[in-house]
Design a protein around this motif. Structure first.
Motif, PDB file in Angstrom:
ATOM      1  N   GLN A   6       0.703  -1.159  -0.343  1.00 48.98           N
ATOM      2  CA  GLN A   6       0.374  -0.030  -0.152  1.00 48.98           C
ATOM      3  C   GLN A   6       1.045   1.440  -0.062  1.00 48.98           C
ATOM      4  OE1 GLN A   6      -3.398   0.233  -0.305  1.00 48.98           O
ATOM      5  NE2 GLN A   6      -3.222   2.271  -0.646  1.00 48.98           N
ATOM      6  N   GLN A   7       2.192   1.227   1.242  1.00 46.70           N
ATOM      7  CA  GLN A   7       2.524   2.184   1.144  1.00 46.70           C
ATOM      8  C   GLN A   7       3.418   2.586  -0.879  1.00 46.70           C
ATOM      9  OE1 GLN A   7       4.631   0.870   4.442  1.00 46.70           O
ATOM     10  NE2 GLN A   7       4.857   2.458   5.156  1.00 46.70           N
ATOM     11  N   LEU A   8       3.871   1.338  -1.135  1.00 44.51           N
ATOM     12  CA  LEU A   8       4.400   1.648  -2.179  1.00 44.51           C
ATOM     13  C   LEU A   8       3.154   2.102  -3.079  1.00 44.51           C
ATOM     14  CD1 LEU A   8       6.881  -1.452  -2.834  1.00 44.51           C
ATOM     15  CD2 LEU A   8       7.548   0.797  -2.381  1.00 44.51           C
ATOM     16  N   LEU A   9       2.240   1.545  -3.818  1.00 42.78           N
ATOM     17  CA  LEU A   9       1.208   2.189  -4.307  1.00 42.78           C
ATOM     18  C   LEU A   9       1.121   3.757  -4.223  1.00 42.78           C
ATOM     19  CD1 LEU A   9      -1.243   2.163  -6.058  1.00 42.78           C
ATOM     20  CD2 LEU A   9      -2.111   1.725  -4.172  1.00 42.78           C
ATOM     21  N   ASN A  10       1.069   3.899  -3.096  1.00 45.11           N
ATOM     22  CA  ASN A  10       0.637   6.239  -2.816  1.00 45.11           C
ATOM     23  C   ASN A  10       2.457   6.260  -2.749  1.00 45.11           C
ATOM     24  OD1 ASN A  10      -1.445   5.356  -1.546  1.00 45.11           O
ATOM     25  ND2 ASN A  10      -0.508   4.622   0.286  1.00 45.11           N
ATOM     26  N   LEU A  11       3.210   5.971  -2.635  1.00 39.68           N
ATOM     27  CA  LEU A  11       4.582   6.490  -3.013  1.00 39.68           C
ATOM     28  C   LEU A  11       4.793   6.515  -5.000  1.00 39.68           C
ATOM     29  CD1 LEU A  11       7.380   4.639  -1.016  1.00 39.68           C
ATOM     30  CD2 LEU A  11       6.416   7.179  -1.266  1.00 39.68           C
ATOM     31  N   ALA A  12       4.075   5.925  -5.663  1.00 38.17           N
ATOM     32  CA  ALA A  12       4.163   5.986  -7.337  1.00 38.17           C
ATOM     33  C   ALA A  12       3.125   6.584  -7.360  1.00 38.17           C
ATOM     34  CB  ALA A  12       4.170   4.165  -7.597  1.00 38.17           C
ATOM     35  N   VAL A  13       2.014   6.747  -6.846  1.00 37.62           N
ATOM     36  CA  VAL A  13       0.596   7.500  -7.744  1.00 37.62           C
ATOM     37  C   VAL A  13       1.289   9.169  -7.095  1.00 37.62           C
ATOM     38  CG1 VAL A  13      -1.266   8.290  -6.956  1.00 37.62           C
ATOM     39  CG2 VAL A  13      -0.983   5.672  -7.372  1.00 37.62           C
ATOM     40  N   THR A  14       2.268   9.257  -6.047  1.00 36.84           N
ATOM     41  CA  THR A  14       2.732  10.660  -5.651  1.00 36.84           C
ATOM     42  C   THR A  14       3.197  10.825  -6.371  1.00 36.84           C
ATOM     43  OG1 THR A  14       1.648  10.190  -3.082  1.00 36.84           O
ATOM     44  CG2 THR A  14       3.031  11.831  -3.037  1.00 36.84           C
ATOM     45  N   ALA A  15       4.621  10.231  -6.555  1.00 34.25           N
ATOM     46  CA  ALA A  15       5.777  10.916  -7.077  1.00 34.25           C
ATOM     47  C   ALA A  15       4.576  11.124  -8.656  1.00 34.25           C
ATOM     48  CB  ALA A  15       6.517   9.507  -7.251  1.00 34.25           C
ATOM     49  N   ALA A  16       4.122   9.764  -9.942  1.00 34.37           N
ATOM     50  CA  ALA A  16       3.816  10.029 -10.737  1.00 34.37           C
ATOM     51  C   ALA A  16       3.062  11.902 -11.294  1.00 34.37           C
ATOM     52  CB  ALA A  16       3.193   8.981 -11.410  1.00 34.37           C
ATOM     53  N   ASP A  17       2.784  11.705 -10.135  1.00 36.70           N
ATOM     54  CA  ASP A  17       1.606  12.645  -9.843  1.00 36.70           C
ATOM     55  C   ASP A  17       2.199  14.227 -10.006  1.00 36.70           C
ATOM     56  OD1 ASP A  17      -1.114  14.714  -9.779  1.00 36.70           O
ATOM     57  OD2 ASP A  17      -0.900  14.602  -7.898  1.00 36.70           O
ATOM     58  N   ASP A  18       3.229  14.455  -9.053  1.00 32.92           N
ATOM     59  CA  ASP A  18       4.375  15.105  -8.271  1.00 32.92           C
ATOM     60  C   ASP A  18       5.335  15.596 -10.368  1.00 32.92           C
ATOM     61  OD1 ASP A  18       3.922  15.318  -6.510  1.00 32.92           O
ATOM     62  OD2 ASP A  18       6.038  14.392  -6.214  1.00 32.92           O
ATOM     63  N   LYS A  19       5.020  14.665 -10.862  1.00 36.54           N
ATOM     64  CA  LYS A  19       5.582  14.487 -12.145  1.00 36.54           C
ATOM     65  C   LYS A  19       4.827  15.211 -13.779  1.00 36.54           C
ATOM     66  CE  LYS A  19      10.137  15.375 -11.491  1.00 36.54           C
ATOM     67  NZ  LYS A  19      10.435  16.334 -11.312  1.00 36.54           N
ATOM     68  N   LYS A  20       3.266  15.245 -12.984  1.00 39.70           N
ATOM     69  CA  LYS A  20       2.380  15.693 -13.778  1.00 39.70           C
ATOM     70  C   LYS A  20       1.369  14.463 -14.859  1.00 39.70           C
ATOM     71  CE  LYS A  20       2.496  19.792 -12.013  1.00 39.70           C
ATOM     72  NZ  LYS A  20       2.036  19.635 -10.504  1.00 39.70           N
ATOM     73  N   ALA A  21       2.098  13.498 -14.088  1.00 43.17           N
ATOM     74  CA  ALA A  21       1.619  11.948 -15.188  1.00 43.17           C
ATOM     75  C   ALA A  21       0.604  12.246 -15.321  1.00 43.17           C
ATOM     76  CB  ALA A  21       2.059  11.135 -14.789  1.00 43.17           C
ATOM     77  N   MET A  22      -0.201  12.046 -16.973  1.00 42.78           N
ATOM     78  CA  MET A  22      -2.120  12.183 -16.995  1.00 42.78           C
ATOM     79  C   MET A  22      -2.551  10.503 -17.261  1.00 42.78           C
ATOM     80  SD  MET A  22      -1.506  15.019 -18.032  1.00 42.78           S
ATOM     81  CE  MET A  22      -2.909  15.524 -19.162  1.00 42.78           C
ATOM     82  N   ASN A  23      -3.693  10.502 -16.299  1.00 40.05           N
ATOM     83  CA  ASN A  23      -4.596   9.769 -16.400  1.00 40.05           C
ATOM     84  C   ASN A  23      -3.881   8.329 -15.304  1.00 40.05           C
ATOM     85  OD1 ASN A  23      -6.755   8.257 -16.512  1.00 40.05           O
ATOM     86  ND2 ASN A  23      -6.275   8.061 -18.638  1.00 40.05           N
ATOM     87  N   ILE A  24      -3.674   9.287 -14.418  1.00 35.93           N
ATOM     88  CA  ILE A  24      -2.521   7.803 -13.230  1.00 35.93           C
ATOM     89  C   ILE A  24      -4.374   6.722 -12.785  1.00 35.93           C
ATOM     90  CG2 ILE A  24      -1.052   7.496 -11.287  1.00 35.93           C
ATOM     91  CD1 ILE A  24      -0.775  10.203 -11.418  1.00 35.93           C
ATOM     92  N   VAL A  25      -3.881   5.870 -13.266  1.00 34.45           N
ATOM     93  CA  VAL A  25      -4.575   4.216 -12.149  1.00 34.45           C
ATOM     94  C   VAL A  25      -4.534   3.807 -11.805  1.00 34.45           C
ATOM     95  CG1 VAL A  25      -6.292   2.715 -13.313  1.00 34.45           C
ATOM     96  CG2 VAL A  25      -6.477   4.594 -14.970  1.00 34.45           C
ATOM     97  N   ALA A  26      -4.770   3.459 -10.572  1.00 35.41           N
ATOM     98  CA  ALA A  26      -4.290   2.490 -10.056  1.00 35.41           C
ATOM     99  C   ALA A  26      -5.378   1.057  -9.562  1.00 35.41           C
ATOM    100  CB  ALA A  26      -3.522   2.628  -8.320  1.00 35.41           C
ATOM    101  N   LEU A  27      -5.013  -0.147  -9.836  1.00 36.09           N
ATOM    102  CA  LEU A  27      -5.498  -1.067 -10.545  1.00 36.09           C
ATOM    103  C   LEU A  27      -5.680  -2.397  -9.101  1.00 36.09           C
ATOM    104  CD1 LEU A  27      -6.037  -2.318 -14.250  1.00 36.09           C
ATOM    105  CD2 LEU A  27      -7.352  -0.908 -12.844  1.00 36.09           C
ATOM    106  N   ASP A  28      -6.198  -2.666  -8.391  1.00 31.98           N
ATOM    107  CA  ASP A  28      -5.532  -3.800  -8.049  1.00 31.98           C
ATOM    108  C   ASP A  28      -6.081  -5.059  -7.745  1.00 31.98           C
ATOM    109  OD1 ASP A  28      -6.340  -5.802  -5.271  1.00 31.98           O
ATOM    110  OD2 ASP A  28      -7.839  -4.522  -4.514  1.00 31.98           O
TER     111      ASP A  28
END
Length: 115
Positions: A6-28
């Motif tokens: 869960q922490q890795l997921l949050n880190l990846a999403v936050t980091a991608a968002d910090d660099k203005k990644a588009m349409n970030i989707v996380a799948l379980d």
């Protein structure tokens, strides 16, 4: 101390968002795939942005004490695949994301987060 999925997921999403990644989707993927617990899928609008997203994710995972098991595709920056263990990150160039449409392939997975 190990970093939880869960922490890795949050880190990846936050980091991608910090660099203005588009349409970030996380799948379980728990209960659907043995590959990983989560997929993070996003895209950049240029090779440079794809590289920047991957670099930021790598930086934040390392700072948190996580381990990156492998990275593929940084040489062309069209589809970068990052193996964080229980989290797999797909960073596409916009054109490749539309072409491969991997969200459709994993349509049985529950969407955890979209940014």
């Amino acid at each position: 101390m190990a970093v939880s999925p869960q922490q890795l997921l949050n880190l990846a999403v936050t980091a991608a968002d910090d660099k203005k990644a588009m349409n970030i989707v996380a799948l379980d993927l728990k209960g659907i795939s043995l590959i990983a617990d989560y997929f993070v899928i996003c895209h950049g609008n240029s090779d440079t942005q794809v590289q920047a997203i991957a670099t930021e994710i790598r930086k934040q995972v390392h700072e948190a004490g996580g381990t990156i098991k492998g990275i593929e595709g940084t040489d062309t920056a069209r589809w970068v695949l990052m193996d964080l263990g229980d989290v797999i990150v797909h960073i596409f160039h916009r054109d490749e994301r539309e072409y491969y449409n991997i969200e459709r392939l994993w349509s049985d997975a529950k969407v955890v987060e979209t940014v």
